[in-house]
Design an enzyme around this catalytic site. Sequence first.
Site, PDB file in Angstrom:
ATOM      1  N   LEU A 262       0.908  -1.545  -0.198  1.00  0.00           N
ATOM      2  CA  LEU A 262      -0.297   0.247   0.260  1.00  0.00           C
ATOM      3  C   LEU A 262       0.608   0.999   0.105  1.00  0.00           C
ATOM      4  CD1 LEU A 262      -2.982  -0.663   2.408  1.00  0.00           C
ATOM      5  CD2 LEU A 262      -2.995  -0.074  -0.243  1.00  0.00           C
ATOM      6  N   GLU A 263       2.023   1.598   1.150  1.00  0.00           N
ATOM      7  CA  GLU A 263       3.181   2.141   0.911  1.00  0.00           C
ATOM      8  C   GLU A 263       3.731   2.664  -0.593  1.00  0.00           C
ATOM      9  OE1 GLU A 263       2.958   4.784   3.552  1.00  0.00           O
ATOM     10  OE2 GLU A 263       0.650   3.636   4.498  1.00  0.00           O
ATOM     11  N   SER A 264       3.998   1.715  -0.556  1.00  0.00           N
ATOM     12  CA  SER A 264       5.108   2.045  -2.439  1.00  0.00           C
ATOM     13  C   SER A 264       5.099   1.378  -3.157  1.00  0.00           C
ATOM     14  CB  SER A 264       6.150   2.426  -1.395  1.00  0.00           C
ATOM     15  OG  SER A 264       7.173   0.615  -1.405  1.00  0.00           O
TER      16      SER A 264
END
Length: 309
Positions: A111-113
Amino acid sequence: MPHALLAATPQEKASFDSFVAGMKAEAAKAGIKPATLERAFKGVQPNQRVIELDRKQPEFTLTWDQYRTRVISEARITKGRAMFAQHRDLLARVTARYGVPAAPIMGIWGLESDYGSSTGGFHVIEALATLAWEGRRAAFFRSELMDALKIIQAGDITPDRMTGSYAGAMGQPQFMPDSYLKFAQDFSGTGKRDIWSNPGDIFASVANYLAKSGWSDKLPWGVAAKLPPGFDAALAGRDNRRKIEDWARLGVQPSRALAPDAMAAVILPGGPQGEAYLACHPNFLAIRRYNPSDFYCITVGLIGERVTA
């Protein structure tokens, strides 16, 4: 690639230069060496794109169905499974040390990167300096800028490699500098905590963040649940915790067995008529400390489960 700068006016440039001079003086008093400050602020200018993105408010709030469809794409799951296969042994070693399974680590990384492929191309010192100078949340960003200078002084990363989002969230797990100082790990033993390119350090840093935020290795993040007809939606909400056995008496059925005395809350992300989850405490709250959104926590859980299944 660094994001292109839009030219500041002479007045803005003078004001920014004055801010940087004050910041350097404050950092020097805090023990940051002059050579570190010169390297960190070399070529730094007010970045208008950063200000533009910071001020841009979303035009509408996504519903749960819209969010889930956008975030849990088949492409993200397929890529996640390939990345999990590649790093399975390393993740197992991280789990053994920190007591956090691969699933939430993979969910957060995805999700973050997008598993490291989208980390933001902003120069972190420039982005933080711009936001601290511009003033909307000056105290917060000034503190984060000071922490970023401490990270550079410690030798973990050079200023030119310290890239991240427009708001200063760094590397593949998108840690703010304060979180980096608290949670980043040198799992690989190189002497540097490299959350930009070292998989072991990236996974261990996320695991340590969750572990220090209260993760219990006895529970999942949560499970899907079936509600009885006429369930009182007022009983839902992450702060309304009950034992699994108490939920069972109310007719709430988890999709898989959980310890009767485990604490959980019913979450209805799409409202009373939509799907339901039993969010296990403290694990759901540990993910929520990473990003304070119930949608985020659920999708971390769902992505992590699918890519590590």
